[in-house]
Motif scaffolding. Structure first.
Motif, PDB file in Angstrom:
ATOM      1  N   PRO A 246     -13.949   9.851   9.516  1.00 28.57           N
ATOM      2  CA  PRO A 246     -13.572   8.786   8.575  1.00 28.57           C
ATOM      3  C   PRO A 246     -13.110   7.494   9.225  1.00 28.57           C
ATOM      4  O   PRO A 246     -13.262   6.422   8.651  1.00 28.57           O
ATOM      5  N   GLY A 247     -12.530   7.577  10.428  1.00 26.54           N
ATOM      6  CA  GLY A 247     -11.953   6.359  10.997  1.00 26.54           C
ATOM      7  C   GLY A 247     -10.741   5.918  10.186  1.00 26.54           C
ATOM      8  O   GLY A 247     -10.131   6.702   9.455  1.00 26.54           O
ATOM      9  N   ARG A 248     -10.398   4.642  10.280  1.00 31.15           N
ATOM     10  CA  ARG A 248      -9.263   4.104   9.529  1.00 31.15           C
ATOM     11  C   ARG A 248      -9.680   2.794   8.871  1.00 31.15           C
ATOM     12  O   ARG A 248     -10.472   2.032   9.404  1.00 31.15           O
ATOM     13  N   ALA A 249      -9.131   2.560   7.698  1.00 32.75           N
ATOM     14  CA  ALA A 249      -9.442   1.332   6.954  1.00 32.75           C
ATOM     15  C   ALA A 249      -8.181   0.868   6.242  1.00 32.75           C
ATOM     16  O   ALA A 249      -7.260   1.645   5.979  1.00 32.75           O
ATOM     17  N   ASP A 250      -8.132  -0.418   5.918  1.00 31.40           N
ATOM     18  CA  ASP A 250      -7.004  -0.975   5.181  1.00 31.40           C
ATOM     19  C   ASP A 250      -7.142  -0.590   3.711  1.00 31.40           C
ATOM     20  O   ASP A 250      -8.101  -0.990   3.036  1.00 31.40           O
ATOM     21  N   VAL A 251      -6.204   0.191   3.238  1.00 29.68           N
ATOM     22  CA  VAL A 251      -6.213   0.636   1.844  1.00 29.68           C
ATOM     23  C   VAL A 251      -4.850   0.334   1.231  1.00 29.68           C
ATOM     24  O   VAL A 251      -3.838   0.235   1.927  1.00 29.68           O
ATOM     25  N   ALA A 252      -4.859   0.175  -0.073  1.00 27.67           N
ATOM     26  CA  ALA A 252      -3.611  -0.087  -0.788  1.00 27.67           C
ATOM     27  C   ALA A 252      -2.837   1.213  -0.944  1.00 27.67           C
ATOM     28  O   ALA A 252      -3.368   2.201  -1.439  1.00 27.67           O
ATOM     29  N   ARG A 253      -1.582   1.188  -0.517  1.00 24.39           N
ATOM     30  CA  ARG A 253      -0.735   2.356  -0.690  1.00 24.39           C
ATOM     31  C   ARG A 253      -0.194   2.368  -2.113  1.00 24.39           C
ATOM     32  O   ARG A 253       0.312   1.359  -2.606  1.00 24.39           O
ATOM     33  N   ALA A 254      -0.264   3.493  -2.778  1.00 27.16           N
ATOM     34  CA  ALA A 254       0.150   3.565  -4.176  1.00 27.16           C
ATOM     35  C   ALA A 254       1.119   4.724  -4.374  1.00 27.16           C
ATOM     36  O   ALA A 254       1.079   5.729  -3.667  1.00 27.16           O
ATOM     37  N   ILE A 255       2.010   4.545  -5.350  1.00 21.40           N
ATOM     38  CA  ILE A 255       2.943   5.584  -5.759  1.00 21.40           C
ATOM     39  C   ILE A 255       2.630   5.928  -7.206  1.00 21.40           C
ATOM     40  O   ILE A 255       2.583   5.036  -8.062  1.00 21.40           O
ATOM     41  N   ASN A 256       2.412   7.184  -7.489  1.00 21.82           N
ATOM     42  CA  ASN A 256       2.181   7.628  -8.858  1.00 21.82           C
ATOM     43  C   ASN A 256       3.505   8.101  -9.448  1.00 21.82           C
ATOM     44  O   ASN A 256       4.162   8.987  -8.893  1.00 21.82           O
ATOM     45  N   VAL A 257       3.894   7.486 -10.565  1.00 28.20           N
ATOM     46  CA  VAL A 257       5.188   7.767 -11.174  1.00 28.20           C
ATOM     47  C   VAL A 257       5.021   7.965 -12.677  1.00 28.20           C
ATOM     48  O   VAL A 257       3.990   7.611 -13.263  1.00 28.20           O
ATOM     49  N   ASN A 258       6.060   8.512 -13.287  1.00 29.35           N
ATOM     50  CA  ASN A 258       6.104   8.703 -14.734  1.00 29.35           C
ATOM     51  C   ASN A 258       7.362   8.037 -15.280  1.00 29.35           C
ATOM     52  O   ASN A 258       8.336   7.817 -14.554  1.00 29.35           O
ATOM     53  N   GLY A 259       7.340   7.745 -16.570  1.00 28.91           N
ATOM     54  CA  GLY A 259       8.502   7.122 -17.181  1.00 28.91           C
ATOM     55  C   GLY A 259       8.274   6.864 -18.655  1.00 28.91           C
ATOM     56  O   GLY A 259       7.316   7.361 -19.261  1.00 28.91           O
ATOM     57  N   THR A 260       9.157   6.089 -19.256  1.00 31.46           N
ATOM     58  CA  THR A 260       9.094   5.801 -20.684  1.00 31.46           C
ATOM     59  C   THR A 260       8.867   4.311 -20.912  1.00 31.46           C
ATOM     60  O   THR A 260       9.236   3.468 -20.092  1.00 31.46           O
TER      61      THR A 260
ATOM     62  N   ARG B 217       9.823   2.029 -17.748  1.00 33.87           N
ATOM     63  CA  ARG B 217      10.947   2.373 -16.882  1.00 33.87           C
ATOM     64  C   ARG B 217      10.582   3.638 -16.116  1.00 33.87           C
ATOM     65  O   ARG B 217      10.689   4.753 -16.627  1.00 33.87           O
ATOM     66  N   ALA B 218      10.112   3.416 -14.884  1.00 29.95           N
ATOM     67  CA  ALA B 218       9.553   4.503 -14.072  1.00 29.95           C
ATOM     68  C   ALA B 218      10.645   5.164 -13.246  1.00 29.95           C
ATOM     69  O   ALA B 218      11.419   4.493 -12.553  1.00 29.95           O
TER      70      ALA B 218
END
Length: 392
Positions: free
Chosen positions: A71-85, A241-242
């Motif tokens: 795969p090598g390495r590439a610039d990707v956006a880091r994301a956080i998956n969260v839940n909330g109301t 509100r996560a």
């Protein structure tokens, strides 16, 4: 003596005896036996290699061909998956500002947009109206007294020069005029106060926005103790509100982009983090990130939603989704070592897109990773890897 010497034409002849011939025959026999054994050993080795080569060739031909990728390495956006109301960004509770009374009309419904100062509900003001009229009449009485006192003062000032009245009488008339003017101001203040009280009887919107709830009906008696009658969202602005873990909040900054998806809906709404909680709950070790989203009827305060928050770019390996496997131990991939043997490698996933998955931990990008068919392989199995280009 085993040998006899003789001379013939001046030359010395050596005649071999019986013992010498026997030793020579034994040497020849030993050399022959050693040669035969050597030939036999060489033949055995050749035969064994001949049998091993087809076996190895057969084993290699039986190893399954499996597509792998580096795969090598590439610039990707880091994301956080969260839940909330979901909630109003600025929720405004609207209650009784004045003395209250009986509600005669309610003019708005939940979901309705209102402007600043718009009347939401009317309160009976029959008594207050009469009080206001009485105070207005008192203002007129005070003004009449002031007009009379001013006229008397002007006449006295004309007569004081002729000696008909004293200077002391003029001073008394000045005081009477000033007292009358003061009574006018008092009456006007009282009248204005009553008008203000009457104006506060009606329930009005403090800001322009969206009416969320209504908790009052005509005929209801309300007062300052009645609590919230309406709930409004200022400007109709919404937010999610996560709930986030403490270590995720450390690196999150206001302004980060996010995508919000309400539960039960496939629609996605673009938002932006506008506030990160300055405190952490000591029990759950979590904090709140507030994600602002534009108004939409699908965004209902109190509803549940999920969000993906982008924290920035990072250089990470990216794999096709088919390469990622999971079981009770978590997510993993199969890598192929230098001997073409399959090995399991546990990974932690990063951003997931429609076509690829970023690996946040577990790979450095130089490994040969099985692209597909991982479910049919076992750790330790030998394969025939077929290299594919990333993204192919």
């Amino acid at each position: 003596m085993n040998h006899e010497a003789g001379s013939l034409d001046g030359e010395t002849l050596l005649i071999e005896g019986p013992d010498n011939g026997a030793r020579r025959r034994r040497r020849i026999l030993i050399i022959a036996i050693v040669a035969v054994l050597a030939l036999a050993l060489v033949g055995w080795f050749l035969l064994r290699d001949g049998e091993a080569a087809p076996a190895a060739s057969s084993a290699a031909s039986q190893a399954p061909s499996v597509t792998v990728v580096v795969p090598g390495r590439a610039d990707v956006a880091r994301a956080i998956n969260v839940n909330g109301t979901l909630a109003a960004k600025r929720e405004m509770p609207v209650g009784v500002a004045g003395e209250g009374g009986m509600v005669t009309r309610v003019l708005v419904e939940p979901g309705q947009w209102v402007r600043e100062g718009q009347v939401l509900a009317l309160v009976d003001r029959s008594v207050q109206t009469q009080t206001a009229a009485s105070l207005a009449a008192q203002v007129n009485v005070a003004r009449a007294d002031l007009t009379l006192a001013q006229a008397e003062l002007e006449r006295a000032q004309q007569l004081v020069g002729r000696g008909f009245i004293s200077q002391a009488d003029v001073q008394r008339r000045i005081a009477t005029r000033d007292a009358a003017a003061a009574r006018v101001k008092v009456a006007q203040a009282a009248s204005s106060e009553q008008r203000a009280r009457n104006g506060r009887l009606d329930i009005r919107a403090p800001e322009a926005g969206l009416v969320l709830t209504r908790q009052v009906e005509p005929g209801q008696i309300i007062s300052s103790a009645s609590g919230t009658l309406f709930r409004m969202a200022k400007g109709g602005e919404m937010e999610m509100r996560a709930q986030m873990a403490e270590d995720d909040l450390v690196t999150l900054k206001p302004g980060a982009s996010a995508t919000v998806t309400p539960v039960g809906s496939t629609r996605k709404f673009a938002g932006r983090v506008w506030q990160v909680s300055p405190v952490i709950d000591p029990q759950t070790r979590q904090g709140i990130a507030r994600i602002q989203v534009p108004y939409d009827p699908a965004l209902r305060p109190g509803g549940f939603a999920s969000a993906s928050i982008v924290r920035g770019d990072a250089s990470l390996p990216e794999l096709p989704q088919s390469a990622i496997l999971s079981d009770e131990k978590g997510n993993y991939v199969y890598i192929v070592n230098k001997d073409n043997v399959v090995q399991r490698r546990n990974v932690r996933l990063g951003t997931v897109s429609d076509t690829s998955v970023a690996v946040a931990d577990g790979l450095d990008g130089t490994e040969r990773v099985v692209v597909s068919a991982g479910a049919f392989l076992n750790p330790g199995q030998k394969i025939a890897p077929v290299l594919s280009k990333p993204g192919a």
